[in-house]
Write a protein that holds these residues in place. Structure first.
Motif, PDB file in Angstrom:
ATOM      1  N   VAL A 143       9.762   2.997  -5.305  1.00  0.00           N
ATOM      2  CA  VAL A 143       9.150   4.205  -5.574  1.00  0.00           C
ATOM      3  C   VAL A 143       7.805   3.998  -6.361  1.00  0.00           C
ATOM      4  O   VAL A 143       7.440   3.076  -6.973  1.00  0.00           O
ATOM      5  CB  VAL A 143       9.928   5.270  -6.715  1.00  0.00           C
ATOM      6  CG1 VAL A 143       9.977   4.676  -7.924  1.00  0.00           C
ATOM      7  CG2 VAL A 143       9.216   6.598  -6.668  1.00  0.00           C
ATOM      8  N   CYS A 144       6.733   4.688  -5.679  1.00  0.00           N
ATOM      9  CA  CYS A 144       5.415   4.533  -6.145  1.00  0.00           C
ATOM     10  C   CYS A 144       5.400   4.980  -7.388  1.00  0.00           C
ATOM     11  O   CYS A 144       5.742   6.261  -7.813  1.00  0.00           O
ATOM     12  CB  CYS A 144       4.304   5.200  -5.153  1.00  0.00           C
ATOM     13  SG  CYS A 144       2.637   5.172  -5.733  1.00  0.00           S
ATOM     14  N   ASP A 145       4.542   4.356  -8.529  1.00  0.00           N
ATOM     15  CA  ASP A 145       4.523   4.580  -9.763  1.00  0.00           C
ATOM     16  C   ASP A 145       3.777   5.737 -10.055  1.00  0.00           C
ATOM     17  O   ASP A 145       3.597   6.296 -11.083  1.00  0.00           O
ATOM     18  CB  ASP A 145       4.255   3.384 -10.624  1.00  0.00           C
ATOM     19  CG  ASP A 145       5.014   3.078 -11.716  1.00  0.00           C
ATOM     20  OD1 ASP A 145       6.062   3.925 -11.890  1.00  0.00           O
ATOM     21  OD2 ASP A 145       4.532   2.352 -12.612  1.00  0.00           O
ATOM     22  N   TYR A 146       2.756   5.974  -9.347  1.00  0.00           N
ATOM     23  CA  TYR A 146       1.850   6.839  -9.635  1.00  0.00           C
ATOM     24  C   TYR A 146       1.983   8.245  -8.833  1.00  0.00           C
ATOM     25  O   TYR A 146       1.755   9.479  -9.430  1.00  0.00           O
ATOM     26  CB  TYR A 146       0.499   6.302  -8.800  1.00  0.00           C
ATOM     27  CG  TYR A 146      -0.100   5.178  -9.591  1.00  0.00           C
ATOM     28  CD1 TYR A 146      -0.766   5.248 -10.724  1.00  0.00           C
ATOM     29  CD2 TYR A 146       0.075   3.866  -9.225  1.00  0.00           C
ATOM     30  CE1 TYR A 146      -1.443   4.394 -11.682  1.00  0.00           C
ATOM     31  CE2 TYR A 146      -0.271   3.089 -10.000  1.00  0.00           C
ATOM     32  CZ  TYR A 146      -1.018   3.110 -11.125  1.00  0.00           C
ATOM     33  OH  TYR A 146      -1.379   2.002 -12.048  1.00  0.00           O
ATOM     34  N   CYS A 147       2.679   8.339  -7.510  1.00  0.00           N
ATOM     35  CA  CYS A 147       2.798   9.268  -7.076  1.00  0.00           C
ATOM     36  C   CYS A 147       4.159   9.932  -6.713  1.00  0.00           C
ATOM     37  O   CYS A 147       4.653  10.895  -6.091  1.00  0.00           O
ATOM     38  CB  CYS A 147       1.870   9.565  -5.662  1.00  0.00           C
ATOM     39  SG  CYS A 147       2.540   8.699  -4.403  1.00  0.00           S
ATOM     40  N   GLY A 148       5.076   8.789  -6.999  1.00  0.00           N
ATOM     41  CA  GLY A 148       6.498   9.094  -6.909  1.00  0.00           C
ATOM     42  C   GLY A 148       7.048   9.021  -5.303  1.00  0.00           C
ATOM     43  O   GLY A 148       8.272   9.381  -5.148  1.00  0.00           O
ATOM     44  N   LYS A 184      -2.960  10.511  -0.249  1.00  0.00           N
ATOM     45  CA  LYS A 184      -3.480  11.363  -1.475  1.00  0.00           C
ATOM     46  C   LYS A 184      -3.157  10.533  -2.751  1.00  0.00           C
ATOM     47  O   LYS A 184      -3.766  10.894  -3.943  1.00  0.00           O
ATOM     48  CB  LYS A 184      -3.076  12.786  -1.553  1.00  0.00           C
ATOM     49  CG  LYS A 184      -3.542  13.511  -0.415  1.00  0.00           C
ATOM     50  CD  LYS A 184      -3.406  15.325  -0.848  1.00  0.00           C
ATOM     51  CE  LYS A 184      -4.092  15.788   0.254  1.00  0.00           C
ATOM     52  NZ  LYS A 184      -3.068  16.524   0.788  1.00  0.00           N
ATOM     53  N   CYS A 185      -2.596   9.504  -2.727  1.00  0.00           N
ATOM     54  CA  CYS A 185      -2.138   8.630  -3.912  1.00  0.00           C
ATOM     55  C   CYS A 185      -3.332   8.101  -4.623  1.00  0.00           C
ATOM     56  O   CYS A 185      -4.373   7.706  -3.901  1.00  0.00           O
ATOM     57  CB  CYS A 185      -1.077   7.548  -3.588  1.00  0.00           C
ATOM     58  SG  CYS A 185      -0.723   6.536  -4.958  1.00  0.00           S
ATOM     59  N   ILE A 186      -3.395   7.998  -5.853  1.00  0.00           N
ATOM     60  CA  ILE A 186      -4.766   7.343  -6.579  1.00  0.00           C
ATOM     61  C   ILE A 186      -4.842   6.063  -6.177  1.00  0.00           C
ATOM     62  O   ILE A 186      -6.085   5.542  -6.222  1.00  0.00           O
ATOM     63  CB  ILE A 186      -4.436   7.586  -8.148  1.00  0.00           C
ATOM     64  CG1 ILE A 186      -5.587   7.165  -8.970  1.00  0.00           C
ATOM     65  CG2 ILE A 186      -3.253   6.753  -8.507  1.00  0.00           C
ATOM     66  CD1 ILE A 186      -5.690   7.716 -10.258  1.00  0.00           C
ATOM     67  N   THR A 187      -3.771   5.401  -5.640  1.00  0.00           N
ATOM     68  CA  THR A 187      -3.922   3.936  -5.491  1.00  0.00           C
ATOM     69  C   THR A 187      -4.643   3.914  -3.815  1.00  0.00           C
ATOM     70  O   THR A 187      -5.056   3.034  -3.430  1.00  0.00           O
ATOM     71  CB  THR A 187      -2.596   3.391  -5.311  1.00  0.00           C
ATOM     72  OG1 THR A 187      -1.864   3.751  -4.111  1.00  0.00           O
ATOM     73  CG2 THR A 187      -2.038   3.120  -6.514  1.00  0.00           C
ATOM     74  N   ASN A 188      -4.933   4.804  -3.316  1.00  0.00           N
ATOM     75  CA  ASN A 188      -5.597   4.912  -2.108  1.00  0.00           C
ATOM     76  C   ASN A 188      -6.923   5.429  -1.995  1.00  0.00           C
ATOM     77  O   ASN A 188      -7.551   5.946  -1.032  1.00  0.00           O
ATOM     78  CB  ASN A 188      -4.731   5.762  -0.891  1.00  0.00           C
ATOM     79  CG  ASN A 188      -3.349   4.830  -0.639  1.00  0.00           C
ATOM     80  OD1 ASN A 188      -3.747   3.466  -0.203  1.00  0.00           O
ATOM     81  ND2 ASN A 188      -2.446   5.500  -0.232  1.00  0.00           N
ATOM     82  N   LYS A 194       0.741  -1.232  -0.177  1.00  0.00           N
ATOM     83  CA  LYS A 194       0.001   0.237   0.062  1.00  0.00           C
ATOM     84  C   LYS A 194       0.760   1.233  -0.186  1.00  0.00           C
ATOM     85  O   LYS A 194       1.933   1.233   0.836  1.00  0.00           O
ATOM     86  CB  LYS A 194      -0.875  -0.179   1.178  1.00  0.00           C
ATOM     87  CG  LYS A 194      -2.215   0.272   1.317  1.00  0.00           C
ATOM     88  CD  LYS A 194      -3.055   0.284   2.639  1.00  0.00           C
ATOM     89  CE  LYS A 194      -3.471   1.319   3.017  1.00  0.00           C
ATOM     90  NZ  LYS A 194      -4.340   2.253   2.391  1.00  0.00           N
ATOM     91  N   CYS A 195       0.649   1.959  -0.879  1.00  0.00           N
ATOM     92  CA  CYS A 195       1.469   3.393  -0.735  1.00  0.00           C
ATOM     93  C   CYS A 195       1.064   4.254   0.607  1.00  0.00           C
ATOM     94  O   CYS A 195      -0.074   4.324   0.902  1.00  0.00           O
ATOM     95  CB  CYS A 195       0.845   4.369  -2.107  1.00  0.00           C
ATOM     96  SG  CYS A 195       1.860   5.862  -2.258  1.00  0.00           S
ATOM     97  N   LYS A 196       2.177   4.735   0.892  1.00  0.00           N
ATOM     98  CA  LYS A 196       1.769   5.438   2.063  1.00  0.00           C
ATOM     99  C   LYS A 196       1.309   6.830   2.167  1.00  0.00           C
ATOM    100  O   LYS A 196       1.107   7.639   3.152  1.00  0.00           O
ATOM    101  CB  LYS A 196       3.351   5.540   3.132  1.00  0.00           C
ATOM    102  CG  LYS A 196       4.294   6.591   2.528  1.00  0.00           C
ATOM    103  CD  LYS A 196       5.500   6.365   3.447  1.00  0.00           C
ATOM    104  CE  LYS A 196       6.694   7.043   2.821  1.00  0.00           C
ATOM    105  NZ  LYS A 196       8.040   7.065   3.651  1.00  0.00           N
TER     106      LYS A 196
HETATM  107 ZN   LIG Z   1       1.542   6.466  -4.432  1.00  0.00          ZN
END
Ligand SMILES: [Zn+2]
Length: 159
Positions: A139-144, A114-118, A109-111
């Motif tokens: 690194v999260c591919d969506y929010c970096g 606000k990440c789109i994955t959450n 899970k991205c921490k």
């Molecule tokens: Zn993310």
């Protein structure tokens, strides 16, 4: 006690033996494989045993569950030294050293809240790319957002 302080666990019939896990990481390894202990198959966990290579190590044995090489390679994130023995009818049928995946999808899970994955609506499967092995950085591919080992432990519910 005898001179050799060995911890004996019975051989498994069909399953997988993961050896050379850095000491204390066995639970992380199980979590990465999606095993909580509630699934019903037999799991043996040995922690902090002596190892010539590592000083101390953990060993995990999982019986009666098929695991693919891709699934098993995930554990390289937390246990890059791990070796895997596939066992069939008490015989080791294949043996390999895990290799770190470059992409980890749908597992962590991205921490960044606000990440789109959450997002509650239209959630997107998480995807991380490996940017450093030692120390571990994904690194999260969506929010970096950069994730380190402690973030992965948190994501897997171990902290
Ligand atoms: Zn993310």
């Amino acid at each position: 006690m005898s001179g050799k302080s060995e911890l004996i666990i019975s051989k498994i019939r069909n399953g997988v033996v993961i050896d050379h896990i850095p000491a204390g990481r066995a639970l992380l390894v199980l979590r990465l494989l999606g095993i909580s202990g509630r699934e019903g198959f037999r799991v043996a966990l040995v922690m902090n045993v002596e190892s010539r290579k590592l000083g101390t190590k953990d060993i995990v044995k999982i019986e009666g569950r098929e695991l693919t090489k891709d699934e098993l390679n995930l554990i390289a994130l937390v246990a890059p030294t791990a070796t895997v023995n596939m066992v069939r009818d008490y015989e080791v049928t294949s043996k390999f050293k895990v290799t770190m995946p470059n992409v980890v999808e749908g597992l962590l899970k991205c921490k960044n809240p606000k990440c789109i994955t959450n997002q509650q609506r239209e959630p997107v499967k998480s995807r991380f790319r490996l940017v450093s092995r030692e120390p571990l950085k994904l690194v999260c591919d969506y929010c970096g957002t950069i994730h380190e080992l402690s973030d992965i432990e948190r994501s897997l519910g171990l902290v």
